[in-house]
Design a protein around this motif. Structure first.
Motif, PDB file in Angstrom:
ATOM      1  N   PRO A 116       0.808  -1.222   0.000  1.00 37.96           N
ATOM      2  CA  PRO A 116       0.000   0.000   0.000  1.00 37.96           C
ATOM      3  C   PRO A 116       0.840   1.270   0.000  1.00 37.96           C
ATOM      4  O   PRO A 116       1.894   1.352   0.639  1.00 37.96           O
ATOM      5  CB  PRO A 116      -0.816  -0.115   1.295  1.00 37.96           C
ATOM      6  N   THR A 131      -4.264  -8.483  -0.036  1.00 37.23           N
ATOM      7  CA  THR A 131      -5.428  -7.598   0.020  1.00 37.23           C
ATOM      8  C   THR A 131      -5.327  -6.508  -1.038  1.00 37.23           C
ATOM      9  O   THR A 131      -6.312  -6.185  -1.711  1.00 37.23           O
ATOM     10  CB  THR A 131      -5.555  -6.967   1.421  1.00 37.23           C
ATOM     11  N   LYS A 132      -4.117  -5.939  -1.214  1.00 41.14           N
ATOM     12  CA  LYS A 132      -3.961  -4.926  -2.260  1.00 41.14           C
ATOM     13  C   LYS A 132      -4.213  -5.539  -3.632  1.00 41.14           C
ATOM     14  O   LYS A 132      -4.872  -4.927  -4.484  1.00 41.14           O
ATOM     15  CB  LYS A 132      -2.573  -4.291  -2.210  1.00 41.14           C
ATOM     16  N   GLN A 133      -3.722  -6.739  -3.856  1.00 39.23           N
ATOM     17  CA  GLN A 133      -3.952  -7.413  -5.137  1.00 39.23           C
ATOM     18  C   GLN A 133      -5.445  -7.612  -5.385  1.00 39.23           C
ATOM     19  O   GLN A 133      -5.936  -7.397  -6.499  1.00 39.23           O
ATOM     20  CB  GLN A 133      -3.238  -8.763  -5.143  1.00 39.23           C
ATOM     21  N   ARG A 146      -0.285  -7.610   1.140  1.00 36.45           N
ATOM     22  CA  ARG A 146      -0.033  -7.642  -0.292  1.00 36.45           C
ATOM     23  C   ARG A 146      -1.175  -8.345  -1.034  1.00 36.45           C
ATOM     24  O   ARG A 146      -1.581  -7.910  -2.119  1.00 36.45           O
ATOM     25  CB  ARG A 146       1.301  -8.324  -0.580  1.00 36.45           C
ATOM     26  N   ASP A 190      -3.030   4.355  -2.813  1.00 38.37           N
ATOM     27  CA  ASP A 190      -4.174   3.628  -2.263  1.00 38.37           C
ATOM     28  C   ASP A 190      -4.986   4.484  -1.303  1.00 38.37           C
ATOM     29  O   ASP A 190      -6.214   4.368  -1.231  1.00 38.37           O
ATOM     30  CB  ASP A 190      -3.680   2.370  -1.537  1.00 38.37           C
TER      31      ASP A 190
END
Length: 263
Positions: free
Chosen positions: A101, A213-215, A211, A122
């Motif tokens: 993020p 979750t961001k994807q 990572r 983000d």
């Protein structure tokens, strides 16, 4: 010679600072090239587990960034001018795709390419005196570095069209109301505290989970609902085999903070 971009890492949080306050952190060609180099360095730190969140800010008390440095462009060749804008677009896309993020810390002017850089992050935190504008149409140009695309994640069609087609400034209170920014602070000192708190919270969470979750979040704009759900199932299955998940559950049971190691 003063560096136009500063970068440091502390407690797994990287801080990239645009450092041309005398030019309102306007981005000339060398500065954009330096940002891309620092982003590459930061990505390498992510891969070895040393960086878990990134903050982007502007030096000084007047601006996050006034966008592309139009004055410096006069000395460039046509090919260099084209490269300048291409690299600003690449920079914004690299931030959007950055593996962990990214938080924008905004105070003062946030204009053109500067606004596009902030919107590629983000989360966007700003002071109440900040202002955001995408004035490209007033110059006969297009917000092609991502402003028209990244803001789509945040704004209604009408609100985005208003920004893009008029080029008018949106002040922070209105930006917060319409969802252009995520949090607003009264002054730069409180903004820095809020940004540090958010970045530290992200950095203290499970690195693999963050990572993933961001994807999953990024997939919302490229995949169908069903495809995103399937991706979520796949990512969850991967996380289920990590040491960090076992540590998180153990810490919950033992009522203590988790000690994630990124495995």
């Amino acid at each position: 010679m003063t560096e136009s971009v500063l970068f440091r890492v502390e407690s797994h949080v990287g801080r990239l600072t645009l450092n041309r306050p005398e030019r309102l952190n306007a981005m000339d060609l060398p500065m954009v090239q330096s940002v891309l180099e620092r982003l590459s360095e930061a990505s390498e730190l992510v891969e070895v587990g040393d960086l878990r969140a990134l903050v982007i800010s502007g030096e000084g008390d007047r601006a996050f960034s006034a966008g592309a440095d139009m004055e410096s462009r006069r000395a460039l060749t046509d090919a260099e001018r084209a490269l300048h804008l291409d690299l600003i677009a690449s920079m914004c896309r690299e931030v959007y795709r950055f593996p962990v993020p990214v938080v924008a810390e905004v105070h003062g002017h946030c204009i053109g390419g500067g606004a596009e850089l902030a919107l590629s992050c983000d989360l966007v935190l700003a002071t109440e005196t900040s202002g955001f504008s995408l004035p490209e149409v007033k110059l006969g140009m297009l917000a092609r570095s991502g402003g028209a695309v990244f803001a789509r994640r945040r704004l209604s069609h009408g609100a985005l069209a208003g920004m893009l087609l008029t080029g008018e400034r949106v002040r922070a209170p209105e930006a917060l109301r319409i969802g252009l920014i995520d949090r607003m602070s009264a002054n730069p000192e409180l903004l820095a505290e809020a940004t540090d708190a958010v970045a530290s919270s992200i950095a203290s969470a499970g690195p693999h989970a963050v990572r993933a979750t961001k994807q999953l979040l990024l997939s919302n704009s490229t995949l169908s609902v069903e495809e995103s759900l399937q991706l979520g199932d796949s990512l969850h299955a991967t996380l289920a085999a990590t040491e960090d998940l076992r540590e998180g559950l153990a810490a919950l049971a033992e009522k203590r903070p988790p000690a994630f190691v990124g495995r």
